[in-house]
Design a protein around this motif. Structure first.
Motif, short mmCIF file in Angstrom:
data_model
loop_
_atom_site.label_atom_id
_atom_site.label_comp_id
_atom_site.label_asym_id
_atom_site.label_seq_id
_atom_site.Cartn_x
_atom_site.Cartn_y
_atom_site.Cartn_z
N GLU A 222 0.81 -1.22 0.00
CA GLU A 222 0.00 0.00 0.00
C GLU A 222 0.84 1.26 0.00
O GLU A 222 0.49 2.23 -0.67
N ILE A 223 1.93 1.26 0.77
CA ILE A 223 2.66 2.53 0.95
C ILE A 223 4.11 2.46 0.51
O ILE A 223 4.85 3.43 0.61
N GLY A 224 4.54 1.31 0.00
CA GLY A 224 5.90 1.20 -0.53
C GLY A 224 6.95 1.35 0.55
O GLY A 224 6.77 0.91 1.69
N THR A 225 8.05 2.01 0.20
CA THR A 225 9.19 2.07 1.11
C THR A 225 8.91 2.91 2.35
O THR A 225 9.71 2.89 3.29
N ARG A 226 7.78 3.62 2.39
CA ARG A 226 7.46 4.37 3.60
C ARG A 226 7.27 3.46 4.82
O ARG A 226 7.23 3.95 5.94
N VAL A 227 7.18 2.14 4.60
CA VAL A 227 7.05 1.25 5.76
C VAL A 227 8.25 1.36 6.69
O VAL A 227 8.15 0.98 7.85
N VAL A 228 9.37 1.87 6.21
CA VAL A 228 10.54 1.96 7.10
C VAL A 228 10.26 2.91 8.27
O VAL A 228 10.94 2.84 9.29
N GLY A 229 9.27 3.77 8.16
CA GLY A 229 8.91 4.67 9.25
C GLY A 229 7.85 4.11 10.18
O GLY A 229 7.39 4.81 11.08
N THR A 230 7.47 2.85 9.95
CA THR A 230 6.42 2.22 10.75
C THR A 230 7.05 1.28 11.76
O THR A 230 7.73 0.33 11.40
N ARG A 231 6.81 1.55 13.06
CA ARG A 231 7.42 0.74 14.11
C ARG A 231 6.39 -0.14 14.81
O ARG A 231 6.49 -0.37 16.01
N ALA A 232 5.41 -0.62 14.09
CA ALA A 232 4.39 -1.49 14.68
C ALA A 232 5.07 -2.66 15.39
O ALA A 232 5.99 -3.28 14.84
#
Length: 187
Positions: free
Chosen positions: A132-142
Motif C-alpha cells: 500500500e505505501i511502498g518504502t514508507r514502511v521503514v517509518g512504521t514501528r508497529a
C-alpha cells in the motif's frame, strides 16, 4: 515447543474433533481492548479505532473496552498494562504513536511491558503494508508482544493501517495467541 506449535502434524490429520484447524486452547470469542493513542482525536472521531473494532466484531468477537489516551509515555504504558491485566480482555490493540516524531511514544511505552516479543507481527504487517505505501514502511514501528499473558499489538494511527493490521493479522491470530499465552493456567 510442543507438537501444537511446530507446524508439523505427524498423524493422519484427524486429530481435531470439530473439523476446524483450531487448537483446543484457542479462545473462540475474544474480548478486545482497543486503545487509541492521540492528543487530537476523540472516541467519536476515531476512524482507526472504529476499523479495529469492526474487524473484531465482524468475526464474532466482542470489544470489551475502548480508551483514548494522549501521546504520553506513562499514560500509554499504564493503559496497556491495565487492559492486559483485565480478565475480560483477551487481546489489546493500540492505534497511534508508532511513527518517528518526538511525540510517538507508544513503542517505547509498550516494549518494557513485553514478557515475550512477537517480532513476526511487525515483520508481517510491514510486508503487507509495503503493497500500500511502498518504502514508507521503514517509518512504521508497529510491534507486538505478550503482557500479563495477553497479546498486545501496537498499530499505526492511520485508518488504513489499523484496518490492514486488524483484519489481516491480528483478528485471525489473536485467539490462538491468547490461548497459547494463557494455557499454563488452564491445563
Amino acid at each position: 515447543m510442543s507438537d501444537h506449535d511446530d507446524g508439523h502434524h505427524h498423524d493422519d490429520g484427524h486429530h481435531h474433533d470439530d473439523g476446524h484447524h483450531h487448537h483446543h486452547h484457542d479462545i473462540e470469542t475474544l474480548g478486545a481492548g482497543i486503545v487509541t493513542v492521540s492528543s487530537s482525536r476523540t472516541l467519536d472521531d476515531d476512524p482507526a479505532g472504529d476499523a479495529i473494532a469492526a474487524a473484531f466484531e465482524s468475526e464474532g468477537h466482542e470489544v470489551t473496552t475502548r480508551e483514548l489516551v494522549p501521546d504520553d509515555h506513562d499514560r500509554v504504558q499504564a493503559t496497556l498494562q491495565n487492559l492486559a491485566r483485565r480478565k475480560d480482555v483477551d487481546a489489546v490493540v493500540s492505534t497511534g504513536g508508532t511513527g518517528v516524531t518526538p511525540d510517538d511514544v507508544t513503542v517505547e511505552a509498550a516494549e518494557p511491558l513485553f514478557e515475550k516479543m512477537l517480532p513476526g507481527f511487525g515483520e508481517l504487517f510491514r510486508r503487507l503494508s509495503y503493497d500500500e505505501i511502498g518504502t514508507r514502511v521503514v517509518g512504521t514501528r508497529a510491534v507486538a508482544g505478550i503482557v500479563e499473558e495477553t497479546p498486545v499489538f501496537c498499530l499505526p494511527g492511520s485508518e488504513n493501517a489499523a484496518r490492514l493490521g486488524a483484519e489481516n493479522v491480528i483478528v485471525p491470530e489473536a485467539g490462538h495467541l491468547s490461548g497459547l499465552a494463557t494455557r499454563d493456567d488452564t491445563a
